[in-house]
Design an enzyme around this catalytic site. Structure first.
Site, PDB file in Angstrom:
ATOM      1  CG  MET B 163      28.568 -46.605  22.009  1.00  0.00           C
ATOM      2  SD  MET B 163      29.876 -46.235  20.780  1.00  0.00           S
ATOM      3  CE  MET B 163      30.782 -47.742  20.747  1.00  0.00           C
ATOM      4  CE1 TYR B 440      37.307 -53.549  21.538  1.00  0.00           C
ATOM      5  CE2 TYR B 440      36.206 -53.934  23.612  1.00  0.00           C
ATOM      6  CZ  TYR B 440      37.308 -53.530  22.916  1.00  0.00           C
ATOM      7  OH  TYR B 440      38.400 -53.106  23.597  1.00  0.00           O
ATOM      8  CD  GLU B 441      33.367 -49.938  20.166  1.00  0.00           C
ATOM      9  OE1 GLU B 441      32.326 -49.597  19.579  1.00  0.00           O
ATOM     10  OE2 GLU B 441      33.504 -49.841  21.390  1.00  0.00           O
ATOM     11  N   GLY B 442      32.014 -53.213  16.022  1.00  0.00           N
ATOM     12  CA  GLY B 442      31.865 -53.692  14.657  1.00  0.00           C
ATOM     13  C   GLY B 442      32.875 -54.786  14.400  1.00  0.00           C
TER      14      GLY B 442
END
Lengths: 596, 596
Positions: B163, B440-442
Site C-alpha cells: 500500500m 501507522y495506518e492513521g
C-alpha cells in the site's frame, strides 16, 4: 538532529519567583546564592549542556560503548573530551560544601543542573550521576581515612563513583545477595562476587572508579540485616594519593539495552578485590540508602528531563510540519496546509506535556529546596518538616515523574507520526532512554510500596498530614481568578484523603489491600502534588500580571496551563480512588496457573 | 528466548461459546465452518505460528533487513523458508472465497490467524499482511483484466501486495501528494514519484510484488478529490502470466526504525513505472479505503497480539523469578524467596494485561464476525447494522487496541525489572514493535477524529445509538451474580452517552470542542466496548459453571477477570467524560510561540 535548549526562563521563574530562593539568604549554605549568581550559574549550565553534552546524544546512542578484550571500555566518541570540560567546569561539585572543595551552592542548584544534563544527554549524565550520592554516603558513614583518601578526588571529578547492589539472582530483594567480604589482617576485606547492571561500572573518562559495593561478611545474618557496604577502588590508591596496582575488579561484559546506549552498563566481577568497610558491619543498607535516595531524586529529574527535551522537539515539529487544515478553517491560506499545531489533538499532547513537565520541574525543585532546608533550616521542627516531605515525595517524584516522562516522550514521538519511529530523527531515543527511569533505582512498583508501606504511616502519618495541610492552605488562600482551579485541587486532595482513610481502615489486617492500591495511590499523590505546584505557579503568575511588570506572555501561559492541568489531570484522582477502594480481592483471587 | 503459545483455549471460547459461530451455519460462507473444522484450523494456525514464525522473531529483530547496492532487499535469516511454509499452508487465503481460490472460511477465522501470526512475529506477519486488503481493493474496484491477471497469484501467496500512500511531505493529508500518473497510449499510466514508509516494499519472499499506489493524473483537482489509485507490479506480467521485464520501480533505501526490524520499510522510487488505474479516475481514495479499513482492523489485532505475547512472557517470569516475600507471609517457606506473582503490584499488571487482552480479543473477533455478517446476513437491515458497527468500532479497535497493546507490553517489561531492558530477553522488542501500531495506518489521533468527526454523526448517529442499545440490553439482561458488573458497565455507558450528548450540543458550532475531546471519547468507547465483551464472556462463564460441564477453572477465571475489569477499568469513563466537557478553550488558548 534533535534540538535542546535548557528551559532557563522556567527554572528562573521557579527559583526566583515561586520558591524565592533569596528569602533563604540568612540560612547557612544560601549566603552566596543571590539571584545574580544563580541566574549566571543557570546560564552557564545551559551553555554547557546545550553546546557540549547535547550534540553527543544521538551519536552516542548510535555508537554505544565498546568493551575491549582486556575488559576496558570505550565510551562513545566525544564523551571523554566532554567530560574533561565537565570536570574543569566544576559541575560535579556544584552543591558540595566549599569546605569539601565544592562550589557551595544549595542542593536545589544541583537539581537544576542535573535536569539540564539528563535532558541534553542522559547516557553522559549517568557517568558522573551517582558520584554525588557516593560522596554523600562516604561522608555520612565512611572513616576519616577513607574520606581523606577518596573524597577530594571525587569532588574534583577526577574519580567517579558507582553503586553495586544488583546480582544476577536478586535486585529488589537485597537480602539474597551472595557477594562475600572476607576480612584481611590489614583491616581491609577481600570481595568476591558478581554484580550486574552497574551503570558506568567501567569507562575511559577517569583514571580511577570508586565502587560502593554491598556484600556479606562471614556469618552475617541472612536477610537484609546482614549486609555491609564496601568501598572498592578500580585502581589501588597509594598512601601518597598516587595510583598503584589494578584491584581485582573488572568488567566482564556490557549489556545490550533498549536505550541509554551511550552509558556502559556493566557486569562487574569481584575476584577477591580489596575493599574497605563503610559504616558499621551489617548496617550497609542504611549507608547505601543515603546514596539511593539521592539517586531516586535524580531519576525523577530524568523523567522531567526526557519529557522536556522530547517536548521541545515535539513542539518544534508541530510548528513546522504542515498537514491538513484547522477545524475552524484555514489558519494559513497562503500555504497548502496548516502547521500541525492547529489540530486540537496535537495541542492536547503538547499541553499535556507542558503541564506535566513544568509541574514536575516545580515539584522537583521544591523538593531540592527541602533537601537544603532539611540541613539548614533554623529550627529542628523546620528541618524535620523538610525531611518528612523529602521522604514522602521521593518515591512520588521517582515513580510518577518517570512514568510521566515516558508518557510525554511517547506522545511527542506520536506528534512526529511515522517520522517519529525513524531512529535518525531522535524521537524514539527519548522514549527508549526515558523507559529505564521507571525501572532502575527501585522499580516504580517498589516506589509505590515504599510510599504506602513505609512513608505513609511513618511517625503516625505526620508527613502525609503535613502534605494535606499544605495543599488545603494553598487552596484556601487562592486569590480570585484561581478559585476554580483551587476548587479542583481541593477536590483531588479530598480524593487522596479518602484513599488514605480507606487504606488506614482496610490495609492493617489485609496488607494485600495496601499492595493492590499502592500504585494508584502513588499516582494520585503525584497528581495532587502537581496540582499544588500549579496553584502556586498560577498565584505568582496572577500577581505578576496584576503588577503590570515582567513577562506578560509567560505569566499568561502559566495561568492557562494551570487551568488546563486542573481540567485535564485532576479528574483522574477520583477514578484512581475508586480503584484503590476496590481492594485486593479480585486482583489476588486467581491461582498462578490462570496466568499466561 | 521468549515464549509464545497461541491462546487457542480463549479463541475457541470466544468463537464457540460467546459468538456461537455454528449458529450462523445457514448463512453463505459459514456452511463449512463447523466447530470441528474451525477448532482444527485454530490448532493448525497455532502450530504454524508457534513453530515456524515465533522462533524467528528475536533473531529477525537482531539481524534486520539488508538492502543491497542493486536495490534488492534480503529479509532476515529463515524468513524466506518460513514464508514458503506459509504459502504452502494457504494461510494467506483463509477467508478468501473458494471461488477465488481461497479456503472460503469466514473472515473471523482470518482474524484469528492474523492475531496469532502478529504475536508470533509481527515483522514477518507484515509481509503478507496487506495482501488481503489489496485483494479486496482490486476485487471491489479493479477491471476484469486486472483481476484475472493478478488476483489468482496474490490469493495463492505467490505475489504479495503493498500500500503506497505516504510521501516525504505528506502522510495524513493525502491531498498534498505529488506522485504523478501520466496516461499512455496503451491505456496504462507512467507513474513518477517517491513513496516512503512502504512496509514490505521490497523483499526476497516472492518473485513479484504488487504495489497499489496513490497518484494524481494531469489536471486532477487539488485536494483529496483528485487522487487516483494504480496497480504497479514490481515485475511486468506477460499476457500468458509469466514474468517479464523489471518495472521502473525500485527500493531507494530501507529505514532504521525503533522496532519491526525484520520488516523492510522502504523508500520506493517510481521512475515512470507502468501502472494501471484501479477504479474511476479521482476516486482512488474510496478504493484505497477498502484496503485501509482492513489494515486498520489488522493493526488493532497487532495491539492484541503484542499485548498477548508480552503478557505470556510477563506471566512466565512472574511465576519463576523469586524476589521478596508475600505481604501476607511467606508463600513458599521452602525457598529463600517467593515468586514475583505473590506481590499485588505484579498481579495488578498481570490482571490489567489479562483483562485488556482477552477483552480486546473478544471485541476484535466480534468485529470480525460483523465483517462476515455485513456480507452474508439474511436481511439488508442486519447487513447494515453489522456495517455500522464495523464503521464505528474500527477506529476504536485500531486506536484503543494499539494504545492498550503498548501499555501492556510496557507493563510486562516492567515485571522483568532491569532484565526487561536487556535486548536478549526480548521484552523490549514487544514494546518497540507494539509502538508502531499507534502510528501507522492513521495515527491514533486520526482514528479519534474519524470516530468523532465522521462515524459518530453518520446516518443521524445510527451506529452509536445501536451501540448504546446493545450495551443497555446486555446490562439489563445480566443474570444474578453479574448484576454488580452490569451496573458498572451501565454507569460507564451512561458516561459515554453524556459525553456524546455534550459533543452534540457543543461541537457543532465549535469544532475544536470535538477535536479536543476526540481522543478521550475514543478511549471511553473502547472502555465501554470491552465492558460489553466482559459482560458477555461473564454470562457465558456463569452459565458454564452452572451447567457443571466444561472447564471450571477457565470459567472461574473469566468471572474474576470480568469483575476486575469492572472495578479497575470502568471508573476511568467518568474522568474522561469530565475531560471532554472541559472543552477546547484552555487547550487552544496559547499562541504557538508559547510551546517549546
Amino acid at each position: 538532529m534533535p534540538i535542546y535548549q535548557a528551559p532557563t526562563r522556567d527554572t528562573k521563574f521557579i527559583l526566583n519567583e515561586v520558591l524565592r530562593l533569596e528569602s533563604f539568604a540568612h540560612l547557612p549554605g544560601f549566603e552566596s546564592a543571590t539571584t545574580d549568581l544563580t541566574d549566571a550559574v543557570i546560564e552557564e549550565a545551559a551553555r554547557f549542556c546545550e553546546e557540549v553534552a547535547a550534540p553527543l546524544n544521538l551519536s552516542g546512542d548510535a555508537e554505544g560503548c565498546t568493551r575491549h578484550p582486556d575488559g576496558s571500555v570505550s565510551t562513545p566518541a566525544g564523551f571523554r573530551e566532554a567530560f574533561g570540560k565537565y570536570r574543569e567546569g566544576g559541575w560535579g561539585a556544584l552543591s558540595v560544601p566549599e569546605a569539601q572543595g565544592g562550589q557551595g551552592l544549595p542542593h536545589v542548584m544541583g537539581f537544576v543542573f542535573e535536569e539540564y544534563l539528563a535532558a541534553a544527554n542522559q547516557s553522559f549524565a549517568m557517568y558522573p550521576g551517582l558520584t554525588n550520592g557516593a560522596i554523600a554516603a562516604i561522608t555520612v558513614a565512611g572513616s576519616d581515612t577513607l574520606k581523606a583518601k577518596y573524597l577530594p578526588k571525587m569532588v574534583a571529578g577526577e574519580w567517579l563513583g558507582t553503586m553495586n547492589l544488583t546480582e544476577p539472582h536478586c535486585g529488589t530483594d537485597l537480602g539474597l545477595i551472595r557477594t562475600r567480604a572476607v576480612p584481611q589482617l590489614d583491616g581491609s576485606y577481600a570481595i568476591t562476587g558478581t554484580k550486574i547492571f552497574i551503570s558506568a561500572g567501567e569507562h575511559d573518562l577517569t583514571d580511577n572508579i570508586i565502587h560502593l559495593v554491598l556484600a556479606k561478611t562471614p556469618g552475617a545474618p541472612k536477610s537484609s540485616k546482614g549486609i555491609s557496604l564496601f568501598l572498592v577502588p578500580k585502581v589501588m590508591v597509594n598512601e601518597d594519593g598516587t595510583l598503584g596496582a589494578r584491584n581485582a575488579v573488572s568488567c566482564g561484559a556490557i549489556e545490550h539495552k533498549m536505550g541509554i546506549h551511550g552509558n556502559a552498563t556493566c557486569v562487574m566481577n569481584y575476584d577477591g578485590a580489596t575493599g574497605w568497610m563503610v559504616g558499621p558491619e551489617n548496617k550497609g543498607l542504611a549507608a547505601m540508602f543515603v546514596m539511593m535516595n539521592a539517586a531516586r531524586l535524580g531519576v525523577g529529574l530524568q523523567g522531567v528531563a526526557q519529557g522536556e527535551v522530547a517536548y521541545q522537539n515535539g513542539a518544534s515539529y508541530a510548528k513546522e510540519r504542515r498537514q491538513g487544515r484547522a477545524l475552524t478553517g484555514s489558519a494559513d491560506p497562503t500555504q497548502k496546509a496548516d502547521p500541525l499545531i492547529v489540530h486540537p489533538d496535537v495541542r492536547r499532547m503538547l499541553m499535556d506535556a507542558k503541564a506535566t513537565i513544568e509541574g514536575l520541574r516545580a515539584l522537583a525543585l521544591w523538593l531540592g529546596l527541602q533537601v537544603d532546608l532539611a540541613h539548614a533550616a533554623a529550627t529542628a521542627e523546620e528541618r524535620a518538616a523538610a525531611d518528612d516531605m523529602i521522604g514522602l515525595l521521593t518515591p512520588v517524584i521517582k515513580g510518577y515523574g518517570s512514568d510521566r516522562g515516558y508518557a510525554v516522550a511517547t506522545d511527542m514521538q506520536q506528534i512526529w507520526g511515522g517520522h517519529g519511529y525513524i531512529v535518525e530523527n531522535g524521537m524514539d531515543q527519548f522514549v527508549r532512554d526515558a523507559r529505564i527511569a521507571m525501572i532502575y533505582e527501585g522499580a516504580n512498583g517498589v516506589q509505590a510500596m515504599d510510599l504506602v508501606g513505609r512513608k505513609l504511616g511513618g511517625n503516625g502519618g505526620r508527613a502525609i498530614a503535613a502534605f494535606f495541610a499544605e495543599v488545603d492552605a494553598e487552596c484556601a488562600g487562592a486569590p480570585e481568578g484561581l478559585t476554580a482551579i483551587a476548587g479542583k485541587v481541593a477536590k483531588a486532595n479530598g480524593e487522596l484523603k479518602a484513599a488514605t482513610l480507606w487504606l488506614m481502615q482496610n490495609a492493617q489486617g489485609h496488607p494485600n489491600n495496601a499492595g493492590a492500591g499502592a500504585y494508584a495511590y502513588m499516582t494520585i499523590t503525584g497528581i495532587v502534588a502537581l496540582g499544588l505546584m500549579w496553584l502556586r505557579m498560577g498565584k505568582v503568575a496572577a500577581a505578576g500580571l496584576a503588577s503590570g511588570e515582567g513577562d506578560k506572555a509567560f505569566y499568561e501561559a502559566k495561568l492557562i496551563t494551570a487551568r488546563y492541568y486542573a481540567e485535564r489531570f485532576l479528574p483522574d484522582a477520583g477514578a484512581l480512588r475508586r480503584k484503590i477502594e476496590a481492594g485486593a480481592e479480585a486482583m489476588m483471587a486467581l491461582p498462578a496457573e490462570a496466568f499466561g
